[in-house]
Design a protein around this motif. Sequence first.
Motif, short mmCIF file in Angstrom:
data_model
loop_
_atom_site.label_atom_id
_atom_site.label_comp_id
_atom_site.label_asym_id
_atom_site.label_seq_id
_atom_site.Cartn_x
_atom_site.Cartn_y
_atom_site.Cartn_z
N GLU A 210 33.80 24.60 3.56
CA GLU A 210 32.63 24.72 2.68
C GLU A 210 32.10 23.34 2.29
OE1 GLU A 210 32.97 27.39 -0.56
OE2 GLU A 210 33.16 29.11 0.78
N VAL A 213 30.02 21.96 5.05
CA VAL A 213 28.69 22.56 5.20
C VAL A 213 27.77 22.15 4.05
CG1 VAL A 213 27.43 24.74 5.43
CG2 VAL A 213 29.70 24.51 6.45
N ILE A 214 28.35 22.08 2.83
CA ILE A 214 27.54 21.70 1.67
C ILE A 214 26.98 20.29 1.84
CG2 ILE A 214 27.71 21.09 -0.78
CD1 ILE A 214 29.80 23.40 -0.99
N LEU A 237 20.57 23.33 6.87
CA LEU A 237 20.15 23.50 5.47
C LEU A 237 19.21 22.36 5.08
CD1 LEU A 237 23.56 24.50 3.84
CD2 LEU A 237 21.89 25.94 5.01
N ARG A 241 19.42 18.45 -1.14
CA ARG A 241 20.31 19.58 -1.29
C ARG A 241 21.13 19.43 -2.55
NH1 ARG A 241 24.20 19.87 3.78
NH2 ARG A 241 22.48 20.09 5.24
N ALA A 246 22.92 24.84 -1.64
CA ALA A 246 23.51 25.04 -0.32
C ALA A 246 24.30 26.34 -0.27
CB ALA A 246 24.41 23.86 0.02
N LEU A 247 25.09 26.59 -1.31
CA LEU A 247 25.94 27.78 -1.33
C LEU A 247 25.10 29.05 -1.29
CD1 LEU A 247 28.68 26.78 -3.93
CD2 LEU A 247 29.06 27.34 -1.53
N HIS A 249 22.03 29.30 0.03
CA HIS A 249 21.10 29.32 1.13
C HIS A 249 21.51 30.43 2.10
CE1 HIS A 249 18.77 27.96 4.58
NE2 HIS A 249 18.10 27.16 3.75
N PHE A 252 23.98 29.60 4.85
CA PHE A 252 25.28 29.00 4.52
C PHE A 252 26.44 29.83 5.07
CE2 PHE A 252 29.02 28.57 1.85
CZ PHE A 252 29.23 27.22 1.91
N ARG A 256 29.21 28.79 7.84
CA ARG A 256 30.60 28.65 7.41
C ARG A 256 31.51 29.55 8.25
NH1 ARG A 256 32.19 31.49 2.06
NH2 ARG A 256 32.07 33.18 3.56
#
Lengths: 283, 260
Positions: A210, A213-214, A237, A241, A246-247, A249, A252, A256
Amino acid sequence: MNNQSEASVSGSAPYISLAAVGFGYGGETVLDGIDLDIARGEFVAVIGPSGCGKSTLLRLLAGLAFPDTGLLTVSGRPVSGPGLDRAVVFQDYSLFPWMSCRDNIVLALEQAGMGSSRGERRAIASEYLELVGLRTDGGKLPGELSGGMRQRTAIARALAVNAPILLMDEPFGALDEITRARQQDLLLGLWQDSGGEHGKTVIFVTHDVEEAVILGDRVIVMATRPGRVVRDMAVGLSRPRSRHGALHHGNFVPIRDELLDVLNQVVGEQLDPGAPSGEGGGI
Amino acid sequence: MSRGKNGKPGGETGGRFGSLLIFAGLIILYSLFTDVFALFNGMIFPGWRKIVPDAIKSAPLLFNGLLNSLGLLVPAVLGAFLTGMGLGVAVGLHPRAKRVLMPLFRAMNPVPSTMLIPYAIAVLPTFWLSSVAIIYVGVLWPVLMNTLHGIAMLEPRWIDNARCLNLEGWRLIRKVVLPGAMPQIFAGMSAGLIRSFLLLTVAEMFGAKAGLGFFVQYYADFAEYGRVIAGMMFLSAVVVSIMAVFDLVQRRTLHWTKKR
Protein backbone atom coordinates in the motif's frame (compact mmCIF):
# COMPACT_ATOMS: atom_id res chain seq x y z
CA MET A 1 31.15 17.33 -4.88
CA ASN A 2 27.83 17.34 -6.68
CA ASN A 3 28.23 15.07 -9.63
CA GLN A 4 25.25 16.19 -11.61
CA SER A 5 25.58 18.92 -14.15
CA GLU A 6 22.51 20.28 -15.80
CA ALA A 7 24.10 20.61 -19.21
CA SER A 8 24.99 16.96 -19.63
CA VAL A 9 21.46 15.71 -19.11
CA SER A 10 19.66 15.56 -22.38
CA GLY A 11 15.91 15.12 -22.37
CA SER A 12 15.89 11.62 -23.80
CA ALA A 13 18.68 9.84 -21.89
CA PRO A 14 17.53 8.21 -18.64
CA TYR A 15 18.57 10.06 -15.51
CA ILE A 16 19.39 6.90 -13.63
CA SER A 17 20.14 3.78 -15.61
CA LEU A 18 20.90 0.21 -14.62
CA ALA A 19 21.91 -2.08 -17.46
CA ALA A 20 22.29 -5.80 -16.71
CA VAL A 21 23.48 -4.99 -13.22
CA GLY A 22 24.58 -7.99 -11.15
CA PHE A 23 25.96 -8.16 -7.65
CA GLY A 24 27.21 -11.07 -5.58
CA TYR A 25 28.21 -11.48 -2.00
CA GLY A 26 30.06 -14.42 -0.51
CA GLY A 27 29.51 -16.61 -3.56
CA GLU A 28 25.77 -15.94 -3.68
CA THR A 29 24.16 -13.89 -6.41
CA VAL A 30 22.24 -11.12 -4.69
CA LEU A 31 21.19 -9.25 -7.80
CA ASP A 32 21.04 -10.58 -11.32
CA GLY A 33 20.42 -8.82 -14.61
CA ILE A 34 18.74 -5.72 -13.28
CA ASP A 35 17.62 -3.44 -16.11
CA LEU A 36 16.01 -0.24 -14.96
CA ASP A 37 15.69 3.28 -16.32
CA ILE A 38 14.48 6.05 -14.09
CA ALA A 39 13.58 9.50 -15.38
CA ARG A 40 14.32 12.72 -13.56
CA GLY A 41 11.57 13.58 -11.09
CA GLU A 42 10.15 10.07 -10.92
CA PHE A 43 9.04 8.62 -7.60
CA VAL A 44 9.87 4.94 -7.83
CA ALA A 45 8.82 2.48 -5.16
CA VAL A 46 10.67 -0.84 -4.93
CA ILE A 47 8.97 -3.76 -3.19
CA GLY A 48 9.79 -7.41 -2.76
CA PRO A 49 10.11 -10.08 -0.10
CA SER A 50 13.02 -9.86 2.32
CA GLY A 51 16.20 -11.14 0.74
CA CYS A 52 15.30 -9.97 -2.76
CA GLY A 53 18.18 -7.50 -2.73
CA LYS A 54 16.14 -4.32 -2.74
CA SER A 55 18.33 -2.78 -0.05
CA THR A 56 21.40 -3.92 -1.94
CA LEU A 57 20.02 -2.20 -5.03
CA LEU A 58 19.80 0.99 -3.01
CA ARG A 59 23.37 0.55 -1.73
CA LEU A 60 24.55 0.30 -5.33
CA LEU A 61 22.66 3.48 -6.21
CA ALA A 62 24.15 5.18 -3.14
CA GLY A 63 27.64 4.14 -4.23
CA LEU A 64 28.25 2.19 -1.00
CA ALA A 65 28.81 -0.93 -3.12
CA PHE A 66 29.57 -1.48 -6.79
CA PRO A 67 28.00 -3.81 -9.36
CA ASP A 68 30.03 -6.89 -10.24
CA THR A 69 28.56 -6.91 -13.71
CA GLY A 70 26.63 -4.44 -15.85
CA LEU A 71 26.58 -0.68 -15.69
CA LEU A 72 24.95 1.74 -13.28
CA THR A 73 24.92 5.39 -14.31
CA VAL A 74 23.52 8.59 -12.87
CA SER A 75 23.33 11.53 -15.26
CA GLY A 76 25.18 9.41 -17.78
CA ARG A 77 28.18 8.79 -15.51
CA PRO A 78 29.01 5.50 -13.81
CA VAL A 79 28.56 5.74 -10.04
CA SER A 80 32.04 5.79 -8.56
CA GLY A 81 31.15 6.18 -4.88
CA PRO A 82 28.81 7.93 -2.51
CA GLY A 83 28.02 11.53 -3.34
CA LEU A 84 26.02 14.38 -1.91
CA ASP A 85 23.90 14.42 -5.08
CA ARG A 86 22.23 11.33 -3.61
CA ALA A 87 20.86 11.79 -0.11
CA VAL A 88 20.21 8.52 1.69
CA VAL A 89 17.63 7.90 4.40
CA PHE A 90 18.11 4.54 6.10
CA GLN A 91 15.57 2.68 8.16
CA ASP A 92 16.53 3.96 11.58
CA TYR A 93 20.12 5.00 11.60
CA SER A 94 20.67 7.97 9.38
CA LEU A 95 21.71 10.18 12.28
CA PHE A 96 24.77 10.08 14.50
CA PRO A 97 23.53 9.49 18.05
CA TRP A 98 26.19 11.73 19.65
CA MET A 99 25.11 14.88 17.81
CA SER A 100 21.95 16.87 18.29
CA CYS A 101 19.45 16.70 15.45
CA ARG A 102 20.42 20.19 14.34
CA ASP A 103 24.14 19.34 14.43
CA ASN A 104 23.48 16.27 12.30
CA ILE A 105 21.92 18.52 9.66
CA VAL A 106 24.64 21.17 10.07
CA LEU A 107 27.30 18.51 9.47
CA ALA A 108 25.57 17.45 6.24
CA LEU A 109 25.33 21.10 5.15
CA GLU A 110 29.04 21.58 5.88
CA GLN A 111 29.85 18.54 3.78
CA ALA A 112 27.65 19.84 0.97
CA GLY A 113 29.44 23.19 1.14
CA MET A 114 26.20 25.00 1.88
CA GLY A 115 25.86 28.12 4.02
CA SER A 116 28.73 30.56 4.45
CA SER A 117 28.95 30.44 8.22
CA ARG A 118 28.05 28.16 11.07
CA GLY A 119 25.26 30.53 12.02
CA GLU A 120 23.82 30.39 8.55
CA ARG A 121 23.99 26.60 8.48
CA ARG A 122 22.22 26.45 11.82
CA ALA A 123 19.53 28.72 10.41
CA ILE A 124 19.07 26.47 7.38
CA ALA A 125 18.90 23.42 9.65
CA SER A 126 16.26 25.09 11.82
CA GLU A 127 14.26 26.01 8.75
CA TYR A 128 14.12 22.39 7.59
CA LEU A 129 13.43 21.08 11.08
CA GLU A 130 10.46 23.43 11.16
CA LEU A 131 9.35 22.09 7.78
CA VAL A 132 9.05 18.60 9.26
CA GLY A 133 7.39 19.89 12.42
CA LEU A 134 10.40 19.67 14.75
CA ARG A 135 11.07 23.35 15.32
CA THR A 136 11.66 23.01 19.04
CA ASP A 137 13.49 19.68 18.98
CA GLY A 138 16.68 20.67 17.12
CA GLY A 139 18.80 20.63 20.26
CA LYS A 140 17.79 17.12 21.25
CA LEU A 141 19.82 14.01 20.63
CA PRO A 142 18.32 11.51 18.17
CA GLY A 143 17.95 9.05 21.04
CA GLU A 144 15.65 11.47 22.83
CA LEU A 145 13.17 11.45 19.95
CA SER A 146 10.63 8.87 18.84
CA GLY A 147 11.32 6.76 15.75
CA GLY A 148 8.99 8.89 13.67
CA MET A 149 10.67 12.10 14.76
CA ARG A 150 14.08 10.64 13.96
CA GLN A 151 12.96 9.75 10.46
CA ARG A 152 11.56 13.24 10.01
CA THR A 153 14.94 14.63 11.04
CA ALA A 154 16.64 12.35 8.52
CA ILE A 155 14.25 13.54 5.82
CA ALA A 156 14.89 17.15 6.85
CA ARG A 157 18.60 16.49 6.46
CA ALA A 158 18.13 14.92 3.03
CA LEU A 159 16.05 17.90 1.89
CA ALA A 160 18.34 20.50 3.47
CA VAL A 161 21.35 19.43 1.39
CA ASN A 162 19.08 19.78 -1.63
CA ALA A 163 20.23 16.58 -3.29
CA PRO A 164 18.42 15.95 -6.58
CA ILE A 165 18.10 12.24 -5.75
CA LEU A 166 16.63 10.79 -2.57
CA LEU A 167 17.35 7.16 -1.77
CA MET A 168 15.12 5.82 0.97
CA ASP A 169 15.57 2.35 2.45
CA GLU A 170 12.37 1.38 4.26
CA PRO A 171 12.40 4.70 6.09
CA PHE A 172 9.03 4.07 7.73
CA GLY A 173 9.47 0.32 8.19
CA ALA A 174 10.04 0.47 11.93
CA LEU A 175 7.17 2.84 12.67
CA ASP A 176 3.71 2.04 13.96
CA GLU A 177 0.74 2.23 11.60
CA ILE A 178 -0.52 5.70 12.48
CA THR A 179 2.91 7.31 12.58
CA ARG A 180 3.73 5.70 9.27
CA ALA A 181 0.58 7.11 7.67
CA ARG A 182 1.51 10.60 8.85
CA GLN A 183 5.07 10.27 7.57
CA GLN A 184 3.80 9.16 4.18
CA ASP A 185 1.62 12.25 3.91
CA LEU A 186 4.49 14.45 5.07
CA LEU A 187 6.85 12.94 2.49
CA LEU A 188 4.27 13.31 -0.29
CA GLY A 189 3.71 16.93 0.68
CA LEU A 190 7.42 17.74 0.91
CA TRP A 191 8.22 16.03 -2.35
CA GLN A 192 5.40 17.83 -4.16
CA ASP A 193 6.41 21.16 -2.59
CA SER A 194 10.00 20.60 -3.70
CA GLY A 195 8.79 20.47 -7.29
CA GLY A 196 7.11 17.09 -7.58
CA GLU A 197 7.86 15.50 -10.95
CA HIS A 198 9.92 18.57 -11.87
CA GLY A 199 11.96 18.25 -8.70
CA LYS A 200 13.59 15.42 -6.86
CA THR A 201 13.92 11.86 -8.05
CA VAL A 202 13.01 9.43 -5.29
CA ILE A 203 13.77 5.74 -5.03
CA PHE A 204 11.85 4.35 -2.11
CA VAL A 205 12.37 0.79 -0.90
CA THR A 206 9.55 -0.71 1.14
CA HIS A 207 7.96 -4.04 1.95
CA ASP A 208 4.52 -2.47 2.23
CA VAL A 209 2.46 -2.72 -0.98
CA GLU A 210 0.00 0.00 0.00
CA GLU A 211 2.83 2.36 0.86
CA ALA A 212 4.37 1.71 -2.55
CA VAL A 213 1.11 2.52 -4.36
CA ILE A 214 0.33 5.57 -2.22
CA LEU A 215 3.74 7.12 -2.82
CA GLY A 216 5.05 5.88 -6.15
CA ASP A 217 4.59 6.85 -9.77
CA ARG A 218 5.90 3.44 -10.49
CA VAL A 219 6.28 0.25 -8.50
CA ILE A 220 9.12 -2.18 -9.15
CA VAL A 221 8.50 -5.69 -7.82
CA MET A 222 11.55 -7.81 -7.09
CA ALA A 223 11.91 -11.55 -6.54
CA THR A 224 14.53 -13.54 -4.65
CA ARG A 225 17.29 -15.95 -5.56
CA PRO A 226 18.62 -14.27 -7.44
CA GLY A 227 17.27 -10.81 -6.78
CA ARG A 228 15.68 -9.63 -10.00
CA VAL A 229 12.93 -7.36 -11.29
CA VAL A 230 9.75 -9.28 -12.08
CA ARG A 231 7.33 -6.43 -12.60
CA ASP A 232 7.56 -2.76 -13.41
CA MET A 233 4.15 -1.20 -13.00
CA ALA A 234 3.01 2.37 -13.53
CA VAL A 235 0.72 3.74 -10.86
CA GLY A 236 -1.83 5.84 -12.70
CA LEU A 237 -2.95 7.87 -9.71
CA SER A 238 -3.04 11.61 -10.24
CA ARG A 239 -0.65 14.14 -8.71
CA PRO A 240 -0.55 15.98 -6.43
CA ARG A 241 -1.56 13.20 -4.18
CA SER A 242 -2.34 12.64 -0.55
CA ARG A 243 -2.49 9.37 1.30
CA HIS A 244 -6.23 9.72 1.77
CA GLY A 245 -6.82 10.69 -1.85
CA ALA A 246 -4.75 7.76 -3.09
CA LEU A 247 -6.50 5.22 -0.86
CA HIS A 248 -9.90 6.33 -2.11
CA HIS A 249 -8.97 6.56 -5.75
CA GLY A 250 -10.89 4.09 -7.89
CA ASN A 251 -7.70 2.58 -9.30
CA PHE A 252 -6.02 2.05 -5.94
CA VAL A 253 -7.55 -1.33 -5.07
CA PRO A 254 -7.01 -2.94 -8.51
CA ILE A 255 -3.38 -1.79 -8.59
CA ARG A 256 -2.75 -2.98 -5.05
CA ASP A 257 -4.39 -6.35 -5.70
CA GLU A 258 -2.42 -6.90 -8.85
CA LEU A 259 0.81 -6.16 -7.03
CA LEU A 260 -0.20 -8.47 -4.19
CA ASP A 261 -0.82 -11.22 -6.74
CA VAL A 262 2.63 -10.78 -8.21
CA LEU A 263 4.19 -10.79 -4.74
CA ASN A 264 2.23 -13.87 -3.73
CA GLN A 265 3.55 -15.66 -6.76
CA VAL A 266 7.08 -14.58 -5.93
CA VAL A 267 6.83 -15.69 -2.32
CA GLY A 268 5.15 -18.95 -3.35
CA GLU A 269 8.06 -19.79 -5.62
CA GLN A 270 10.44 -18.92 -2.83
CA LEU A 271 8.72 -21.24 -0.36
CA ASP A 272 8.34 -24.09 -2.82
CA PRO A 273 11.11 -23.78 -5.40
CA GLY A 274 10.69 -27.36 -6.62
CA ALA A 275 7.09 -26.93 -7.68
CA PRO A 276 6.40 -27.27 -11.39
CA SER A 277 6.02 -23.82 -12.82
CA GLY A 278 3.58 -24.95 -15.49
CA GLU A 279 0.49 -23.88 -13.61
CA GLY A 280 -0.24 -20.21 -13.62
CA GLY A 281 2.36 -19.65 -16.29
CA GLY A 282 5.18 -18.56 -13.99
CA ILE A 283 7.05 -15.39 -14.65
CA MET B 1 28.86 3.48 37.59
CA SER B 2 25.16 2.80 37.42
CA ARG B 3 23.67 2.81 33.95
CA GLY B 4 20.06 3.30 34.97
CA LYS B 5 17.73 4.28 32.15
CA ASN B 6 16.56 7.45 33.82
CA GLY B 7 19.16 8.18 36.48
CA LYS B 8 17.09 9.66 39.25
CA PRO B 9 19.05 12.35 41.09
CA GLY B 10 17.40 11.21 44.32
CA GLY B 11 18.84 7.73 43.93
CA GLU B 12 22.29 9.13 43.27
CA THR B 13 22.42 11.25 46.43
CA GLY B 14 20.87 8.37 48.35
CA GLY B 15 23.76 6.19 47.18
CA ARG B 16 26.31 8.79 48.25
CA PHE B 17 24.69 9.05 51.64
CA GLY B 18 24.96 5.29 52.06
CA SER B 19 28.66 5.37 51.15
CA LEU B 20 29.30 8.11 53.69
CA LEU B 21 27.46 6.11 56.34
CA ILE B 22 29.61 3.02 55.72
CA PHE B 23 32.72 5.19 55.69
CA ALA B 24 31.80 6.77 59.04
CA GLY B 25 30.97 3.31 60.42
CA LEU B 26 34.43 2.03 59.44
CA ILE B 27 36.14 4.98 61.12
CA ILE B 28 34.19 4.37 64.33
CA LEU B 29 34.82 0.62 64.16
CA TYR B 30 38.55 1.23 63.76
CA SER B 31 38.40 3.62 66.68
CA LEU B 32 36.73 0.97 68.84
CA PHE B 33 39.39 -1.60 67.96
CA THR B 34 42.29 0.80 68.62
CA ASP B 35 41.60 3.93 70.67
CA VAL B 36 38.85 2.46 72.89
CA PHE B 37 39.56 -1.22 73.49
CA ALA B 38 43.13 -1.48 72.10
CA LEU B 39 42.48 -4.92 70.57
CA PHE B 40 45.09 -4.48 67.84
CA ASN B 41 48.85 -4.14 68.04
CA GLY B 42 49.04 -0.41 68.73
CA MET B 43 52.33 -0.06 66.93
CA ILE B 44 51.16 -1.34 63.51
CA PHE B 45 47.56 -0.15 63.96
CA PRO B 46 47.78 3.17 65.79
CA GLY B 47 44.50 4.81 66.80
CA TRP B 48 43.11 8.06 65.50
CA ARG B 49 44.68 9.74 68.51
CA LYS B 50 48.05 9.12 66.87
CA ILE B 51 47.06 9.26 63.19
CA VAL B 52 45.35 12.66 63.25
CA PRO B 53 48.25 14.59 64.85
CA ASP B 54 50.67 12.73 62.55
CA ALA B 55 48.57 13.73 59.55
CA ILE B 56 48.58 17.38 60.61
CA LYS B 57 52.33 17.27 61.19
CA SER B 58 52.84 15.69 57.78
CA ALA B 59 50.54 18.04 55.89
CA PRO B 60 53.30 20.13 54.20
CA LEU B 61 55.21 16.97 53.33
CA LEU B 62 52.09 15.30 51.96
CA PHE B 63 51.23 18.34 49.89
CA ASN B 64 54.74 18.45 48.51
CA GLY B 65 54.45 14.72 47.83
CA LEU B 66 51.22 15.30 45.98
CA LEU B 67 52.87 17.82 43.68
CA ASN B 68 55.74 15.44 43.00
CA SER B 69 53.39 12.53 42.34
CA LEU B 70 51.28 14.61 40.00
CA GLY B 71 54.49 15.67 38.25
CA LEU B 72 54.97 12.00 37.36
CA LEU B 73 51.35 11.05 36.88
CA VAL B 74 50.02 13.90 34.74
CA PRO B 75 52.56 13.83 31.91
CA ALA B 76 52.63 10.02 31.87
CA VAL B 77 48.85 9.55 31.90
CA LEU B 78 47.99 12.37 29.48
CA GLY B 79 50.78 11.28 27.16
CA ALA B 80 49.52 7.70 27.23
CA PHE B 81 45.91 8.78 26.63
CA LEU B 82 46.85 10.87 23.62
CA THR B 83 49.35 8.53 22.01
CA GLY B 84 47.20 5.47 22.81
CA MET B 85 44.22 7.01 21.06
CA GLY B 86 46.30 8.35 18.18
CA LEU B 87 48.10 5.09 17.57
CA GLY B 88 44.85 3.15 18.01
CA VAL B 89 43.06 5.27 15.42
CA ALA B 90 45.97 5.16 12.99
CA VAL B 91 46.28 1.37 13.21
CA GLY B 92 42.56 0.69 13.60
CA LEU B 93 41.68 2.48 10.38
CA HIS B 94 44.25 0.60 8.34
CA PRO B 95 43.31 -3.07 8.14
CA ARG B 96 46.67 -4.14 6.76
CA ALA B 97 48.66 -2.37 9.47
CA LYS B 98 46.30 -3.86 12.01
CA ARG B 99 46.79 -7.39 10.70
CA VAL B 100 50.56 -7.01 10.93
CA LEU B 101 50.70 -5.28 14.32
CA MET B 102 47.91 -7.00 16.23
CA PRO B 103 49.86 -10.18 17.11
CA LEU B 104 52.73 -7.98 18.28
CA PHE B 105 50.38 -5.91 20.44
CA ARG B 106 48.80 -9.05 21.87
CA ALA B 107 52.22 -10.35 22.84
CA MET B 108 53.46 -7.12 24.40
CA ASN B 109 50.24 -6.06 26.09
CA PRO B 110 50.31 -8.53 29.01
CA VAL B 111 53.95 -7.85 29.94
CA PRO B 112 53.78 -5.91 33.23
CA SER B 113 55.47 -2.58 32.70
CA THR B 114 57.18 -2.99 36.10
CA MET B 115 59.35 -5.67 34.44
CA LEU B 116 60.77 -2.92 32.24
CA ILE B 117 62.10 -0.96 35.23
CA PRO B 118 65.72 -2.15 34.96
CA TYR B 119 65.76 -1.28 31.27
CA ALA B 120 64.08 2.07 31.82
CA ILE B 121 66.70 2.98 34.40
CA ALA B 122 69.54 1.74 32.25
CA VAL B 123 68.42 3.40 29.04
CA LEU B 124 66.77 6.65 30.08
CA PRO B 125 68.91 9.58 31.26
CA THR B 126 66.98 10.49 34.45
CA PHE B 127 65.07 8.65 37.17
CA TRP B 128 62.13 10.99 36.61
CA LEU B 129 61.99 9.97 32.98
CA SER B 130 62.24 6.27 33.88
CA SER B 131 59.36 6.61 36.35
CA VAL B 132 57.24 8.47 33.81
CA ALA B 133 58.06 5.82 31.21
CA ILE B 134 56.94 2.95 33.47
CA ILE B 135 53.59 4.63 34.17
CA TYR B 136 53.23 5.65 30.53
CA VAL B 137 53.70 2.11 29.23
CA GLY B 138 51.28 0.72 31.78
CA VAL B 139 48.55 3.16 30.79
CA LEU B 140 49.27 3.06 27.06
CA TRP B 141 48.28 -0.58 26.55
CA PRO B 142 44.72 -0.51 27.85
CA VAL B 143 44.05 2.76 26.00
CA LEU B 144 45.56 1.46 22.75
CA MET B 145 43.86 -1.94 22.88
CA ASN B 146 40.48 -0.45 23.76
CA THR B 147 40.76 2.18 21.03
CA LEU B 148 41.45 -0.59 18.52
CA HIS B 149 38.53 -2.57 19.88
CA GLY B 150 36.25 0.46 19.81
CA ILE B 151 37.08 1.13 16.17
CA ALA B 152 36.56 -2.52 15.26
CA MET B 153 33.15 -2.37 16.96
CA LEU B 154 32.02 0.81 15.19
CA GLU B 155 28.60 0.21 13.73
CA PRO B 156 28.88 -0.31 9.96
CA ARG B 157 25.81 1.87 9.48
CA TRP B 158 27.66 4.85 11.00
CA ILE B 159 30.42 4.31 8.49
CA ASP B 160 27.88 4.01 5.64
CA ASN B 161 26.26 7.19 6.84
CA ALA B 162 29.62 8.96 6.98
CA ARG B 163 30.50 7.77 3.49
CA CYS B 164 27.18 9.05 2.15
CA LEU B 165 28.14 12.44 3.57
CA ASN B 166 31.59 12.22 1.94
CA LEU B 167 33.29 12.46 5.32
CA GLU B 168 36.97 11.68 4.96
CA GLY B 169 40.31 11.93 6.70
CA TRP B 170 40.57 13.98 9.85
CA ARG B 171 36.93 15.08 9.73
CA LEU B 172 35.80 11.45 9.54
CA ILE B 173 37.95 10.70 12.60
CA ARG B 174 36.79 13.72 14.57
CA LYS B 175 33.09 13.55 13.73
CA VAL B 176 32.46 9.81 13.58
CA VAL B 177 35.33 7.46 14.46
CA LEU B 178 36.36 9.02 17.78
CA PRO B 179 32.87 9.74 19.11
CA GLY B 180 31.66 6.31 18.02
CA ALA B 181 34.61 4.54 19.67
CA MET B 182 34.58 6.80 22.73
CA PRO B 183 32.67 4.47 25.08
CA GLN B 184 35.32 1.81 24.55
CA ILE B 185 38.17 4.33 24.70
CA PHE B 186 36.90 5.60 28.03
CA ALA B 187 36.82 2.03 29.34
CA GLY B 188 40.50 1.78 28.39
CA MET B 189 41.38 5.13 29.93
CA SER B 190 39.60 4.17 33.13
CA ALA B 191 41.53 0.90 33.38
CA GLY B 192 44.75 2.76 32.56
CA LEU B 193 44.11 5.42 35.18
CA ILE B 194 43.59 2.82 37.91
CA ARG B 195 46.74 1.04 36.79
CA SER B 196 48.63 4.36 36.88
CA PHE B 197 48.03 4.71 40.64
CA LEU B 198 49.51 1.29 41.28
CA LEU B 199 52.47 2.04 39.05
CA LEU B 200 52.98 5.44 40.65
CA THR B 201 53.92 3.88 44.00
CA VAL B 202 56.17 1.39 42.27
CA ALA B 203 57.82 4.10 40.19
CA GLU B 204 58.43 6.16 43.33
CA MET B 205 60.38 3.27 44.83
CA PHE B 206 63.41 4.18 42.77
CA GLY B 207 64.92 7.55 42.30
CA ALA B 208 62.11 9.55 43.85
CA LYS B 209 62.92 11.88 46.76
CA ALA B 210 59.30 12.85 47.35
CA GLY B 211 55.83 11.72 46.40
CA LEU B 212 52.85 10.08 48.02
CA GLY B 213 54.05 6.52 47.41
CA PHE B 214 57.51 7.52 48.51
CA PHE B 215 56.09 9.05 51.70
CA VAL B 216 54.29 5.84 52.68
CA GLN B 217 57.29 3.62 51.99
CA TYR B 218 59.71 5.99 53.69
CA TYR B 219 57.82 6.07 56.98
CA ALA B 220 57.06 2.36 56.83
CA ASP B 221 60.83 1.84 56.95
CA PHE B 222 60.93 3.79 60.21
CA ALA B 223 57.83 1.99 61.56
CA GLU B 224 55.99 5.32 61.80
CA TYR B 225 52.62 3.75 61.14
CA GLY B 226 50.63 6.82 62.13
CA ARG B 227 52.20 8.66 59.22
CA VAL B 228 51.90 5.57 56.98
CA ILE B 229 48.15 5.40 57.52
CA ALA B 230 47.79 9.18 57.15
CA GLY B 231 49.69 8.92 53.86
CA MET B 232 47.58 6.03 52.62
CA MET B 233 44.37 7.87 53.44
CA PHE B 234 45.59 11.00 51.71
CA LEU B 235 46.63 8.92 48.70
CA SER B 236 43.20 7.32 48.45
CA ALA B 237 41.53 10.72 48.81
CA VAL B 238 43.62 11.93 45.87
CA VAL B 239 42.73 8.82 43.84
CA VAL B 240 39.04 9.22 44.62
CA SER B 241 39.14 12.90 43.60
CA ILE B 242 40.90 12.17 40.32
CA MET B 243 38.47 9.35 39.53
CA ALA B 244 35.54 11.65 40.35
CA VAL B 245 36.79 14.24 37.86
CA PHE B 246 37.38 11.49 35.31
CA ASP B 247 33.87 10.10 35.81
CA LEU B 248 32.42 13.57 35.37
CA VAL B 249 34.26 14.05 32.06
CA GLN B 250 33.19 10.57 30.98
CA ARG B 251 29.54 11.20 31.81
CA ARG B 252 29.58 14.51 29.96
CA THR B 253 31.22 13.01 26.90
CA LEU B 254 29.14 9.86 26.77
CA HIS B 255 25.78 11.32 27.76
CA TRP B 256 24.40 10.23 24.38
CA THR B 257 24.93 6.53 25.17
CA LYS B 258 22.21 6.70 27.81
CA LYS B 259 19.75 8.14 25.33
CA ARG B 260 19.83 5.63 22.54
